[in-house]
Design a protein around this motif. Structure first.
Motif, PDB file in Angstrom:
ATOM      1  N   TYR A 291     -21.213 -44.017  -6.508  1.00 29.40           N
ATOM      2  CA  TYR A 291     -20.672 -44.184  -5.163  1.00 29.40           C
ATOM      3  C   TYR A 291     -19.332 -43.462  -5.040  1.00 29.40           C
ATOM      4  CZ  TYR A 291     -24.000 -48.086  -4.955  1.00 29.40           C
ATOM      5  OH  TYR A 291     -25.138 -48.856  -4.996  1.00 29.40           O
ATOM      6  N   GLU A 292     -19.087 -42.936  -3.848  1.00 34.25           N
ATOM      7  CA  GLU A 292     -17.777 -42.408  -3.491  1.00 34.25           C
ATOM      8  C   GLU A 292     -17.177 -43.381  -2.471  1.00 34.25           C
ATOM      9  OE1 GLU A 292     -15.845 -38.407  -1.416  1.00 34.25           O
ATOM     10  OE2 GLU A 292     -17.916 -39.015  -0.980  1.00 34.25           O
ATOM     11  N   VAL A 293     -16.033 -43.961  -2.784  1.00 36.58           N
ATOM     12  CA  VAL A 293     -15.415 -44.951  -1.904  1.00 36.58           C
ATOM     13  C   VAL A 293     -14.165 -44.350  -1.259  1.00 36.58           C
ATOM     14  CG1 VAL A 293     -14.445 -47.265  -1.694  1.00 36.58           C
ATOM     15  CG2 VAL A 293     -16.277 -46.824  -3.348  1.00 36.58           C
ATOM     16  N   ILE A 294     -14.124 -44.370   0.076  1.00 37.56           N
ATOM     17  CA  ILE A 294     -13.011 -43.825   0.848  1.00 37.56           C
ATOM     18  C   ILE A 294     -12.470 -44.933   1.747  1.00 37.56           C
ATOM     19  CG2 ILE A 294     -12.374 -42.197   2.672  1.00 37.56           C
ATOM     20  CD1 ILE A 294     -14.487 -40.315   1.584  1.00 37.56           C
ATOM     21  N   THR A 295     -11.153 -45.063   1.778  1.00 37.84           N
ATOM     22  CA  THR A 295     -10.515 -46.060   2.636  1.00 37.84           C
ATOM     23  C   THR A 295      -9.825 -45.362   3.798  1.00 37.84           C
ATOM     24  OG1 THR A 295     -10.135 -47.519   0.746  1.00 37.84           O
ATOM     25  CG2 THR A 295      -8.862 -47.965   2.737  1.00 37.84           C
ATOM     26  N   CYS A 296     -10.015 -45.894   4.999  1.00 38.69           N
ATOM     27  CA  CYS A 296      -9.391 -45.284   6.169  1.00 38.69           C
ATOM     28  C   CYS A 296      -8.762 -46.356   7.043  1.00 38.69           C
ATOM     29  CB  CYS A 296     -10.420 -44.484   6.975  1.00 38.69           C
ATOM     30  SG  CYS A 296     -11.651 -45.497   7.840  1.00 38.69           S
ATOM     31  N   SER A 297      -7.885 -45.913   7.930  1.00 36.26           N
ATOM     32  CA  SER A 297      -7.367 -46.770   9.005  1.00 36.26           C
ATOM     33  C   SER A 297      -7.761 -46.105  10.317  1.00 36.26           C
ATOM     34  CB  SER A 297      -5.853 -46.925   8.897  1.00 36.26           C
ATOM     35  OG  SER A 297      -5.206 -45.671   9.060  1.00 36.26           O
ATOM     36  N   LEU A 298      -7.472 -46.749  11.422  1.00 34.14           N
ATOM     37  CA  LEU A 298      -7.875 -46.178  12.706  1.00 34.14           C
ATOM     38  C   LEU A 298      -7.217 -44.828  12.963  1.00 34.14           C
ATOM     39  CD1 LEU A 298      -7.915 -49.353  15.006  1.00 34.14           C
ATOM     40  CD2 LEU A 298      -9.881 -48.087  14.088  1.00 34.14           C
ATOM     41  N   ASP A 299      -5.921 -44.717  12.614  1.00 36.55           N
ATOM     42  CA  ASP A 299      -5.201 -43.479  12.910  1.00 36.55           C
ATOM     43  C   ASP A 299      -4.760 -42.719  11.671  1.00 36.55           C
ATOM     44  OD1 ASP A 299      -3.238 -45.141  11.934  1.00 36.55           O
ATOM     45  OD2 ASP A 299      -1.999 -45.112  13.743  1.00 36.55           O
ATOM     46  N   GLY A 300      -5.151 -43.194  10.492  1.00 32.06           N
ATOM     47  CA  GLY A 300      -4.740 -42.530   9.255  1.00 32.06           C
ATOM     48  C   GLY A 300      -3.354 -42.932   8.793  1.00 32.06           C
ATOM     49  N   GLY A 301      -2.709 -43.840   9.524  1.00 28.98           N
ATOM     50  CA  GLY A 301      -1.365 -44.279   9.148  1.00 28.98           C
ATOM     51  C   GLY A 301      -1.391 -45.510   8.264  1.00 28.98           C
ATOM     52  N   PRO A 302      -0.218 -45.953   7.809  1.00 33.69           N
ATOM     53  CA  PRO A 302      -0.125 -47.148   6.961  1.00 33.69           C
ATOM     54  C   PRO A 302      -0.692 -48.375   7.669  1.00 33.69           C
ATOM     55  CG  PRO A 302       1.944 -45.941   6.964  1.00 33.69           C
ATOM     56  CD  PRO A 302       1.102 -45.338   8.046  1.00 33.69           C
ATOM     57  N   VAL A 303      -1.171 -49.307   6.865  1.00 31.72           N
ATOM     58  CA  VAL A 303      -1.773 -50.532   7.383  1.00 31.72           C
ATOM     59  C   VAL A 303      -0.988 -51.732   6.863  1.00 31.72           C
ATOM     60  CG1 VAL A 303      -3.841 -51.983   7.401  1.00 31.72           C
ATOM     61  CG2 VAL A 303      -4.062 -49.490   7.512  1.00 31.72           C
ATOM     62  N   ARG A 304      -0.612 -52.603   7.777  1.00 28.98           N
ATOM     63  CA  ARG A 304       0.061 -53.841   7.384  1.00 28.98           C
ATOM     64  C   ARG A 304      -0.976 -54.839   6.885  1.00 28.98           C
ATOM     65  NH1 ARG A 304       0.281 -58.413   9.980  1.00 28.98           N
ATOM     66  NH2 ARG A 304      -0.536 -57.438  11.894  1.00 28.98           N
ATOM     67  N   THR A 305      -0.728 -55.459   5.736  1.00 30.12           N
ATOM     68  CA  THR A 305      -1.631 -56.477   5.227  1.00 30.12           C
ATOM     69  C   THR A 305      -1.142 -57.851   5.648  1.00 30.12           C
ATOM     70  OG1 THR A 305      -0.520 -56.952   3.125  1.00 30.12           O
ATOM     71  CG2 THR A 305      -1.936 -55.001   3.195  1.00 30.12           C
ATOM     72  N   ASP A 306      -1.875 -58.893   5.281  1.00 25.33           N
ATOM     73  CA  ASP A 306      -1.408 -60.240   5.606  1.00 25.33           C
ATOM     74  C   ASP A 306      -0.491 -60.775   4.511  1.00 25.33           C
ATOM     75  OD1 ASP A 306      -3.141 -60.986   3.531  1.00 25.33           O
ATOM     76  OD2 ASP A 306      -3.787 -62.802   4.573  1.00 25.33           O
ATOM     77  N   ALA A 307      -0.180 -59.921   3.510  1.00 27.45           N
ATOM     78  CA  ALA A 307       0.783 -60.265   2.464  1.00 27.45           C
ATOM     79  C   ALA A 307       2.126 -59.621   2.801  1.00 27.45           C
ATOM     80  CB  ALA A 307       0.268 -59.795   1.104  1.00 27.45           C
ATOM     81  N   ASP A 308       3.012 -59.516   1.817  1.00 21.91           N
ATOM     82  CA  ASP A 308       4.351 -58.995   2.095  1.00 21.91           C
ATOM     83  C   ASP A 308       4.458 -57.499   1.796  1.00 21.91           C
ATOM     84  OD1 ASP A 308       4.085 -59.217  -0.629  1.00 21.91           O
ATOM     85  OD2 ASP A 308       6.143 -59.932  -0.961  1.00 21.91           O
ATOM     86  N   PHE A 309       3.367 -56.764   2.006  1.00 16.38           N
ATOM     87  CA  PHE A 309       3.410 -55.323   1.771  1.00 16.38           C
ATOM     88  C   PHE A 309       2.404 -54.632   2.688  1.00 16.38           C
ATOM     89  CE2 PHE A 309       0.462 -57.190  -1.295  1.00 16.38           C
ATOM     90  CZ  PHE A 309      -0.692 -56.426  -1.125  1.00 16.38           C
ATOM     91  N   SER A 310       2.593 -53.336   2.851  1.00 14.83           N
ATOM     92  CA  SER A 310       1.661 -52.495   3.596  1.00 14.83           C
ATOM     93  C   SER A 310       1.011 -51.527   2.636  1.00 14.83           C
ATOM     94  CB  SER A 310       2.397 -51.728   4.703  1.00 14.83           C
ATOM     95  OG  SER A 310       2.939 -52.615   5.656  1.00 14.83           O
ATOM     96  N   ILE A 311      -0.045 -50.877   3.072  1.00 12.30           N
ATOM     97  CA  ILE A 311      -0.719 -49.889   2.234  1.00 12.30           C
ATOM     98  C   ILE A 311      -0.780 -48.557   2.975  1.00 12.30           C
ATOM     99  CG2 ILE A 311      -2.122 -51.624   1.054  1.00 12.30           C
ATOM    100  CD1 ILE A 311      -4.484 -50.610   2.800  1.00 12.30           C
ATOM    101  N   ALA A 312      -0.783 -47.483   2.209  1.00  3.64           N
ATOM    102  CA  ALA A 312      -0.937 -46.143   2.789  1.00  3.64           C
ATOM    103  C   ALA A 312      -2.351 -45.665   2.523  1.00  3.64           C
ATOM    104  CB  ALA A 312       0.069 -45.187   2.158  1.00  3.64           C
ATOM    105  N   VAL A 313      -2.982 -45.064   3.518  1.00  2.00           N
ATOM    106  CA  VAL A 313      -4.325 -44.508   3.354  1.00  2.00           C
ATOM    107  C   VAL A 313      -4.276 -43.010   3.654  1.00  2.00           C
ATOM    108  CG1 VAL A 313      -5.451 -46.686   3.941  1.00  2.00           C
ATOM    109  CG2 VAL A 313      -4.976 -45.033   5.739  1.00  2.00           C
ATOM    110  N   GLU A 314      -5.311 -42.299   3.233  1.00  2.00           N
ATOM    111  CA  GLU A 314      -5.308 -40.840   3.387  1.00  2.00           C
ATOM    112  C   GLU A 314      -6.257 -40.346   4.464  1.00  2.00           C
ATOM    113  OE1 GLU A 314      -6.038 -39.063  -0.381  1.00  2.00           O
ATOM    114  OE2 GLU A 314      -4.276 -39.965  -1.338  1.00  2.00           O
ATOM    115  N   HIS A 315      -6.976 -41.260   5.126  1.00  2.00           N
ATOM    116  CA  HIS A 315      -7.990 -40.836   6.098  1.00  2.00           C
ATOM    117  C   HIS A 315      -7.874 -41.655   7.371  1.00  2.00           C
ATOM    118  CE1 HIS A 315     -10.020 -38.627   2.847  1.00  2.00           C
ATOM    119  NE2 HIS A 315      -9.792 -39.696   2.097  1.00  2.00           N
ATOM    120  N   ASP A 316      -8.306 -41.037   8.477  1.00  2.00           N
ATOM    121  CA  ASP A 316      -8.397 -41.785   9.720  1.00  2.00           C
ATOM    122  C   ASP A 316      -9.856 -42.148   9.975  1.00  2.00           C
ATOM    123  OD1 ASP A 316      -9.729 -39.562  10.813  1.00  2.00           O
ATOM    124  OD2 ASP A 316      -7.907 -38.801  11.782  1.00  2.00           O
TER     125      ASP A 316
END
Length: 315
Positions: free
Chosen positions: A31-56
């Motif tokens: 499998y090839e697993v790719i993570t994206c957000s709606l606009d390709g920008g960082p995503v706020r989690t429900d914890a005390d940190f955000s994540i950066a993604v490389e795809h929109d």
């Protein structure tokens, strides 16, 4: 290479977000697993940190499987008006026939955009009443760990996402690969029962005796008839008490559980041995090839010969 695209939304739960990359990734090159957000920008989690993604969200159109992990606000979704327009637009770009998978409360998003209308589905047991009230077109199964309805799959709580992803690997590549992945992740390849064993309920009477030892005993004797009386006698309970306790602990009847265990053992033997189908049927307690064929077809939709040809490369 099967492409899995994970859509991360603001408020995403980190554990659930990580499941696809961790478990599919352990399947080593399948499998090839790719993570994206709606606009390709960082995503706020429900914890005390955000994540950066490389795809929109444009990569959703290239997916073979789309995974939607839960976000903190999904439990409040009651319809499409509660979803960001960009999310509805992104989901509309998914190709027809792509597998859609929700983890925990993410089933509400699939329901809100109509993907679950007329279908069976599940979600976290604590959210099931809300889900049924706001999505009456969905056939809710709150007692199970996950529901596989072909191209749309839903899971219950966060850990049930592990069960569902292992199920997808088993469906794609067979039990041997799924079991290898489970061992590497140090998780059970298959959990008995459903959410019934996790739903909050009054504690049993102190004198009650569980059925776990009897289940372990039965797994070494699947080739035998194993009547309900045999199981109840081993547990030192009456038939009625044993059946009630078994359903409370496992979420299904003893007969349903036995059939599931026998089917799973049959799948392993069909994949890993050259035993004729009638001998496989005897080894797992179905007795005849016709009985094995009936039960296997009910679970996976194919005959023993077709299953072996697909997952073991022989007929």
């Amino acid at each position: 290479m099967h492409r899995v695209v994970v859509l991360a939304l603001d408020g995403v739960i980190p554990f659930e977000l990580s499941l696809a990359s961790r478990i599919f990734g352990t399947a080593r090159g399948r499998y090839e697993v790719i993570t994206c957000s709606l606009d390709g920008g960082p995503v706020r989690t429900d914890a005390d940190f955000s994540i950066a993604v490389e795809h929109d969200a444009g990569v959703l159109a290239t997916a073979d499987t789309v995974i939607l992990p839960a976000a903190e606000w999904f439990g409040e979704v009651r319809g499409p008006a509660d979803l960001p327009p960009a999310l509805i637009e992104a989901l509309s770009t998914v190709r027809r026939g792509t597998r859609m998978v929700s983890i925990c409360l993410a089933a509400s998003v699939l329901a809100a955009v109509g993907l679950l209308d007329g279908r069976p589905a599940t979600t976290h047991w604590a959210h099931a009443e809300h889900f049924e009230r706001h999505f009456p077109a969905v056939r809710v199964a709150p007692e199970v760990l996950f529901v596989d309805d072909g191209d749309v799959l839903t899971s219950a709580g966060a850990a049930a996402g592990v069960d569902l992803i292992l199920h997808l690997i088993r469906r794609d590549h067979g039990s041997e690969v799924a079991n290898q992945v489970a061992r590497r992740c140090v998780v059970p390849p298959w959990r008995d029962g459903g959410q019934a064993q996790y739903i909050e309920r009054p504690m049993p009477e102190p004198s009650s005796t569980g059925t776990a030892a009897t289940r372990t005993w039965a797994l070494t004797r699947l080739h035998e008839p194993l009547l309900l009386d045999d199981l109840a006698d081993h547990a030192r309970m009456s038939r009625r008490t044993f059946t009630r306790r078994f359903r409370e602990e496992v979420g299904m009847s003893p007969g349903q559980w036995l059939i599931g265990q026998r089917v799973e053992l049959a799948r392993r033997l069909l994949e890993s041995s050259d035993l004729p189908v009638d001998q496989v049927a005897e080894r797992v307690g179905f007795g005849t090839a016709a009985s094995l064929r009936q039960h296997l077809h009910a679970v996976v939709g194919v005959s023993p010969h077709a299953y072996r040809r697909t997952f073991a490369g022989r007929s």
